[in-house]
Scaffold this motif. Structure first.
Motif, PDB file in Angstrom:
ATOM      1  N   SER A   1      19.760  11.197 -13.104  1.00  0.00           N
ATOM      2  CA  SER A   1      18.751  11.177 -14.164  1.00  0.00           C
ATOM      3  C   SER A   1      17.434  11.741 -13.635  1.00  0.00           C
ATOM      4  CB  SER A   1      18.530   9.746 -14.651  1.00  0.00           C
ATOM      5  OG  SER A   1      17.919   8.970 -13.636  1.00  0.00           O
ATOM      6  N   ARG A   2      16.601  12.182 -14.565  1.00  0.00           N
ATOM      7  CA  ARG A   2      15.301  12.726 -14.155  1.00  0.00           C
ATOM      8  C   ARG A   2      14.456  11.670 -13.456  1.00  0.00           C
ATOM      9  NH1 ARG A   2      16.228  16.594 -18.148  1.00  0.00           N
ATOM     10  NH2 ARG A   2      15.358  18.644 -17.612  1.00  0.00           N
ATOM     11  N   SER A   3      14.544  10.433 -13.899  1.00  0.00           N
ATOM     12  CA  SER A   3      13.765   9.380 -13.250  1.00  0.00           C
ATOM     13  C   SER A   3      14.216   9.179 -11.801  1.00  0.00           C
ATOM     14  CB  SER A   3      13.889   8.063 -14.023  1.00  0.00           C
ATOM     15  OG  SER A   3      15.242   7.625 -14.065  1.00  0.00           O
ATOM     16  N   GLU A   4      15.534   9.268 -11.574  1.00  0.00           N
ATOM     17  CA  GLU A   4      16.041   9.140 -10.202  1.00  0.00           C
ATOM     18  C   GLU A   4      15.585  10.315  -9.341  1.00  0.00           C
ATOM     19  OE1 GLU A   4      20.291   6.879 -10.310  1.00  0.00           O
ATOM     20  OE2 GLU A   4      20.197   8.811 -11.353  1.00  0.00           O
ATOM     21  N   MET A   5      15.628  11.515  -9.901  1.00  0.00           N
ATOM     22  CA  MET A   5      15.203  12.684  -9.130  1.00  0.00           C
ATOM     23  C   MET A   5      13.703  12.640  -8.840  1.00  0.00           C
ATOM     24  SD  MET A   5      17.548  15.848 -10.567  1.00  0.00           S
ATOM     25  CE  MET A   5      17.499  15.442 -12.315  1.00  0.00           C
ATOM     26  N   GLN A   6      12.934  12.130  -9.799  1.00  0.00           N
ATOM     27  CA  GLN A   6      11.495  11.980  -9.568  1.00  0.00           C
ATOM     28  C   GLN A   6      11.240  10.984  -8.438  1.00  0.00           C
ATOM     29  OE1 GLN A   6       8.935  13.626 -10.878  1.00  0.00           O
ATOM     30  NE2 GLN A   6       7.262  12.386 -10.051  1.00  0.00           N
ATOM     31  N   GLU A   7      11.963   9.879  -8.446  1.00  0.00           N
ATOM     32  CA  GLU A   7      11.808   8.875  -7.386  1.00  0.00           C
ATOM     33  C   GLU A   7      12.211   9.448  -6.028  1.00  0.00           C
ATOM     34  OE1 GLU A   7      14.022   5.432  -8.449  1.00  0.00           O
ATOM     35  OE2 GLU A   7      12.770   4.970 -10.208  1.00  0.00           O
ATOM     36  N   GLU A   8      13.304  10.201  -5.990  1.00  0.00           N
ATOM     37  CA  GLU A   8      13.740  10.832  -4.740  1.00  0.00           C
ATOM     38  C   GLU A   8      12.671  11.792  -4.223  1.00  0.00           C
ATOM     39  OE1 GLU A   8      17.416  12.779  -5.339  1.00  0.00           O
ATOM     40  OE2 GLU A   8      18.576  10.926  -5.653  1.00  0.00           O
ATOM     41  N   ALA A   9      12.087  12.553  -5.141  1.00  0.00           N
ATOM     42  CA  ALA A   9      11.072  13.524  -4.749  1.00  0.00           C
ATOM     43  C   ALA A   9       9.831  12.818  -4.208  1.00  0.00           C
ATOM     44  CB  ALA A   9      10.706  14.405  -5.939  1.00  0.00           C
ATOM     45  N   GLU A  10       9.431  11.734  -4.865  1.00  0.00           N
ATOM     46  CA  GLU A  10       8.267  10.987  -4.389  1.00  0.00           C
ATOM     47  C   GLU A  10       8.533  10.380  -3.020  1.00  0.00           C
ATOM     48  OE1 GLU A  10       7.517   8.228  -7.508  1.00  0.00           O
ATOM     49  OE2 GLU A  10       6.621   9.741  -8.849  1.00  0.00           O
ATOM     50  N   GLU A  11       9.760   9.924  -2.788  1.00  0.00           N
ATOM     51  CA  GLU A  11      10.114   9.355  -1.493  1.00  0.00           C
ATOM     52  C   GLU A  11      10.121  10.431  -0.410  1.00  0.00           C
ATOM     53  OE1 GLU A  11      11.136   6.877   1.564  1.00  0.00           O
ATOM     54  OE2 GLU A  11      10.372   6.394  -0.445  1.00  0.00           O
ATOM     55  N   LEU A  12      10.648  11.612  -0.732  1.00  0.00           N
ATOM     56  CA  LEU A  12      10.641  12.692   0.249  1.00  0.00           C
ATOM     57  C   LEU A  12       9.215  13.061   0.641  1.00  0.00           C
ATOM     58  CD1 LEU A  12      12.811  15.873   0.315  1.00  0.00           C
ATOM     59  CD2 LEU A  12      10.352  16.073   0.573  1.00  0.00           C
ATOM     60  N   LEU A  13       8.321  13.117  -0.342  1.00  0.00           N
ATOM     61  CA  LEU A  13       6.932  13.448  -0.040  1.00  0.00           C
ATOM     62  C   LEU A  13       6.294  12.362   0.816  1.00  0.00           C
ATOM     63  CD1 LEU A  13       4.562  15.357  -0.353  1.00  0.00           C
ATOM     64  CD2 LEU A  13       3.976  14.208  -2.508  1.00  0.00           C
ATOM     65  N   SER A  14       6.564  11.107   0.486  1.00  0.00           N
ATOM     66  CA  SER A  14       6.028  10.011   1.289  1.00  0.00           C
ATOM     67  C   SER A  14       6.496  10.098   2.734  1.00  0.00           C
ATOM     68  CB  SER A  14       6.448   8.656   0.695  1.00  0.00           C
ATOM     69  OG  SER A  14       5.870   8.460  -0.573  1.00  0.00           O
ATOM     70  N   GLN A  15       7.776  10.395   2.931  1.00  0.00           N
ATOM     71  CA  GLN A  15       8.312  10.538   4.281  1.00  0.00           C
ATOM     72  C   GLN A  15       7.664  11.715   5.011  1.00  0.00           C
ATOM     73  OE1 GLN A  15      12.546  10.863   3.830  1.00  0.00           O
ATOM     74  NE2 GLN A  15      12.815   8.739   3.194  1.00  0.00           N
ATOM     75  N   SER A  16       7.420  12.798   4.295  1.00  0.00           N
ATOM     76  CA  SER A  16       6.826  13.980   4.911  1.00  0.00           C
ATOM     77  C   SER A  16       5.379  13.743   5.341  1.00  0.00           C
ATOM     78  CB  SER A  16       6.878  15.164   3.937  1.00  0.00           C
ATOM     79  OG  SER A  16       8.207  15.496   3.603  1.00  0.00           O
ATOM     80  N   LEU A  17       4.692  12.838   4.659  1.00  0.00           N
ATOM     81  CA  LEU A  17       3.284  12.556   4.970  1.00  0.00           C
ATOM     82  C   LEU A  17       3.120  11.346   5.885  1.00  0.00           C
ATOM     83  CD1 LEU A  17       1.664  13.062   1.429  1.00  0.00           C
ATOM     84  CD2 LEU A  17       1.963  14.756   3.263  1.00  0.00           C
ATOM     85  N   ALA A  18       4.217  10.686   6.211  1.00  0.00           N
ATOM     86  CA  ALA A  18       4.137   9.443   6.994  1.00  0.00           C
ATOM     87  C   ALA A  18       3.483   9.685   8.351  1.00  0.00           C
ATOM     88  CB  ALA A  18       5.543   8.873   7.192  1.00  0.00           C
TER      89      ALA A  18
END
Length: 287
Positions: free
Chosen positions: A199-216
């Protein structure tokens, strides 16, 4: 500090106003970092030799005279630009060789290579010059490409993030640039539903998590840098150009997740490089 511990900011000039814009930007960057500034004028056709390219006679006496004049103007411009900041460690060099291989080779030991958007032979500001394009593809260090007329000194630093190794390098550069400039950092990550079964909501959450990991970890290293995150379903180049319209700098990796081994410049970085009206750093890895 030794040269190896404090590599220079390298800038190529050709006597054009575009090159002088690159000199001003490079000199400011070098002065703020207490790094040497090396200005190079290379004599020769601005292209590499290859199949189908004929060798033409070059008037080296005329080119030497033009080169010395261009270097003196570049030196005066650099000194005037940095006089409010402090003393500049400045070196100029006139080289009798084509600019692309000269700057490419010297970039191997540089902190950053800076070039204008185009030189004397460009048809339009929107058409990136052959030298700038080739160096963005092949340099041995990050490459900053500087447009001639825009000044968004109060804007943010924008970085494209996709989780790839080149993206990691882009994030490192972007945080460092934002810290030196006292600027906000805007981290952009986009996603697409193509070939996905979530779902789009799941993909949005995955994308936000990837960005968070990249900025950690960068928040602790650069606590003074405010960070704004942009995560949307869209094309990466389109969003970066839109968000970067009022930026003072856009940083992108040389290629991202869609690239393959040996790829020199990805579609997103190429689109941003050709479409941006602000300085762009292509986060090429140091050799």
């Amino acid at each position: 500090m030794s040269a190896s511990n404090n590599p220079p900011v390298l800038v190529g000039v050709d006597g054009s106003s575009s090159a002088l814009a690159a000199v001003r930007w490079a000199a400011t960057d070098a002065a703020h970092r207490h790094a040497p500034l090396h200005i190079v004028y290379a004599i020769g056709a601005p292209m590499d030799f290859g199949p189908g390219l004929s060798v033409q006679y070059v008037d080296y006496d005329g080119y030497r005279q033009e080169g010395r004049k261009a270097l003196e103007t570049a030196r005066e411009t650099a000194v005037a630009t940095t006089s409010p900041i402090g003393e500049l460690d400045l070196e100029t060099d006139l080289v009798e060789a084509p600019p692309i291989p000269v700057l490419r080779d010297r970039s191997e030991s540089a902190r950053l290579l800076v070039v204008g958007t185009h030189g004397l032979g460009a048809f339009s500001r929107m058409i990136l010059g052959s030298v700038s394009t080739a160096l963005a593809r092949h340099a041995g260090c990050p490459v900053a490409v500087i447009p001639e007329t825009t000044d968004h000194s109060g804007g943010p630093v924008v970085v494209g993030v996709d989780g790839s190794p080149r993206s990691v390098h882009a994030v490192e550069i972007a945080f460092d640039e934002a810290a030196h400039r006292g600027a906000e950092l805007v981290a952009v990550h986009t996603w697409s539903e193509f070939f996905r079964y979530a779902s789009r909501s799941e993909m949005q959450e995955e994308a936000e998590e990837l960005l968070s990991q990249s900025l950690a970890g960068y928040g602790e290293k650069y606590p003074e840098v405010p960070v704004r995150r942009v995560v949307v379903e869209d094309r990466a180049a389109k969003v970066l150009l839109e968000v970067g319209q009022s930026a003072q700098l856009i940083v992108v990796g040389s290629h991202g997740r869609g690239g393959f081994a040996g790829m020199t410049l990805g579609s997103v970085s190429q689109a941003v490089l050709h479409g941006a009206n602000v300085p762009v750093i292509i986060a090429r890895a140091a050799s």
